[in-house]
Design an enzyme around this catalytic site. Structure first.
Site, PDB file in Angstrom:
ATOM      1  N   CYS A 144      49.961  68.987  74.075  1.00 42.51           N
ATOM      2  CA  CYS A 144      51.192  69.119  74.841  1.00 42.51           C
ATOM      3  C   CYS A 144      51.509  67.814  75.570  1.00 42.51           C
ATOM      4  CB  CYS A 144      51.076  70.242  75.876  1.00 42.51           C
ATOM      5  SG  CYS A 144      51.152  71.895  75.186  1.00 42.51           S
ATOM      6  N   ARG A 178      45.042  68.606  72.089  1.00 47.72           N
ATOM      7  CA  ARG A 178      44.099  67.811  72.860  1.00 47.72           C
ATOM      8  C   ARG A 178      42.669  68.341  72.761  1.00 47.72           C
ATOM      9  NH1 ARG A 178      41.815  67.364  77.929  1.00 47.72           N
ATOM     10  NH2 ARG A 178      41.878  65.267  78.795  1.00 47.72           N
ATOM     11  N   ILE A 234      48.061  69.943  89.433  1.00 46.28           N
ATOM     12  CA  ILE A 234      47.062  69.742  88.372  1.00 46.28           C
ATOM     13  C   ILE A 234      47.502  68.660  87.389  1.00 46.28           C
ATOM     14  CG2 ILE A 234      45.677  70.848  86.587  1.00 46.28           C
ATOM     15  CD1 ILE A 234      45.150  71.905  89.418  1.00 46.28           C
ATOM     16  N   ASN A 239      41.859  79.465  75.319  1.00 44.93           N
ATOM     17  CA  ASN A 239      41.147  78.375  75.996  1.00 44.93           C
ATOM     18  C   ASN A 239      39.646  78.622  76.104  1.00 44.93           C
ATOM     19  OD1 ASN A 239      43.472  76.884  76.285  1.00 44.93           O
ATOM     20  ND2 ASN A 239      43.914  77.648  78.342  1.00 44.93           N
TER      21      ASN A 239
END
Length: 418
Positions: free
Chosen positions: A116, A92, A327, A23
């Site tokens: 995802c 994404r 989240i 990430n």
């Protein structure tokens, strides 16, 4: 399509080398498009999401020279092309090329993202941040169409929530804006701070990354750069839970305690011991697991990307645990598959009640997304008998050689090719 075969019941012992953070790597690869000079990224994880992102910058004319855990990205001949849905549907994060293309070339056309299937995760805040900097934005036929023919202008951006992607988008775009940009309510994740460190190495002047207030000077003078990506705190947390769930002991080489405080605190509440070693962190469990509640939160709170793994751990703890997901919506897709292994879990909206202590048994299960898939691996490590996990391509998106790393620590695991 590959599958994993796991026979449970083995205690994990040994050392696991934690790879570079996926990430952190993805936005840094995108950031290479900001500058006409080469960017060398080291400690680059060997996962399919990284390869896909390198493919995206190649699509825009970048020349990528790949070596073991490193890549040099030369965008001197780059152009802003349309990034089609076929290119971005796999993940994404490809929306992160929007800001660099707009900032450097004055226009960009990027398909709305895939990735995802764990909720809508809209790009509204990304678009709003670019609009605040002076870009004209439209959504046309599934494409984000952005233009700024006269360049971007520094401003104050107040994010409605501390979104990592929106913070990274605003920060990258602001590096080329005329004048200073202030981002308020910015995401504080280590990956955001690492992107700022990478951009600063390239010539940007960014202060405050890792706090709620980030200042970007703008009008960057770019130059060639080299940046070493931080270790992956989510991978480290996953292997910490692997040690805990099997009652083993693992040394997590390169793991950084300062990035994992909330994870360590919760593991210690369940009876797991964590302490710093010479090369990283050591995680060990000798006592029975105790149930503990969990609420996912933006950093420095407990990360949503470890919720599924912690749920697997709580399936093996005595007592009941309440897990709250704040989240993302729809991030309990692993629950039916854990229940196939014998877990006792009840869902109610954004909460999951886990009654631990049930004996888990091997079964055929199916991975639904990246983190859900690894929760099934963790549960399989302590399940009686054989577990077959299908669709492990989800795992390969974010975990480098997971089956090999676990096998070297004593797990009975093998990859079966279709």
């Amino acid at each position: 399509m590959d599958r994993l075969r796991i026979v449970g019941g083995r205690r994990l012992e040994g050392a696991v080398t934690i790879s570079g953070a996926k990430n952190a790597a993805l936005p840094q690869i995108a950031a290479a498009l900001l500058s006409p000079y080469p960017l060398e990224l080291t400690n680059l994880p060997d996962v399919t999401d990284v390869e896909n992102m390198l493919g995206v910058v190649r699509l825009h004319g970048a020349e990528v020279t790949r070596s073991a855990h490193a890549a040099t990205i030369d965008t001197s001949a780059a152009v802003s092309k349309e990034t089609s849905y076929d290119t971005v549907r796999k993940m994404r994060a490809t929306v992160l090329v929007l800001a660099p293309l707009l900032a450097r070339f004055g226009h960009a056309r990027v398909s709305l993202p895939g990735g995802c299937a764990i909720g809508a995760r809209p790009v509204d805040m990304h678009v709003a941040a670019l609009a605040a900097l002076g870009a004209k934005i439209a959504i046309e036929n599934g494409l984000i169409v952005a233009s700024a023919p006269n360049g971007l202008t520094g401003t104050r951006i107040v994010l409605s929530s501390p979104s990592v992607g929106a913070t990274e988008t605003a920060m990258m775009a602001a590096t080329t804006a005329k004048g200073e940009t202030e981002i308020l309510n910015a995401a504080r994740e280590p990956e955001v701070a690492d992107l700022a460190a990478c951009l600063n190495a390239m010539g940007a002047r960014i202060e405050g990354a890792g706090t709620h207030r980030i200042l970007i000077a703008g009008d960057t003078g770019w130059h060639a750069a080299r940046h070493d990506i931080i270790p992956d705190r989510i991978e480290a947390g996953t292997y910490a839970i692997a040690a805990a769930i099997t009652g083993g002991q693992l040394e997590l080489t390169h793991a950084r305690l300062e990035h994992m405080a909330s994870v360590v605190q919760l593991l210690e509440a369940t009876g797991v011991s964590v302490w710093p070693g010479d090369r990283g962190l050591i995680v060990s469990r000798e006592r029975p697991l105790k149930a503990a509640d969990l609420t996912t939160e933006p950093y420095p709170g407990f990360p949503t990307d470890l919720q599924a793994q912690f749920m697997a751990l709580m399936c093996c703890a005595e007592g009941a645990s309440l897990l709250r997901e704040t989240i993302f919506e729809n991030r309990f897709m692993h629950v039916p598959e854990l229940m196939r292994l014998g877990a006792n879990i009840k869902l109610q909206g954004t909460m999951a009640l886990v009654r631990g202590g049930e004996k888990l048994h091997g079964a055929q299960v199916m991975a639904t997304d990246l983190r859900a898939s690894v929760s099934l691996v963790l549960a399989a490590l302590v399940s009686e008998g054989e577990t077959i996990i299908n669709r492990v391509y989800h795992l390969d998106r974010g975990y480098e050689q997971l089956d090999r790393k676990l096998r070297l620590c004593g797990a009975d695991i093998e990859r079966l090719s279709a």
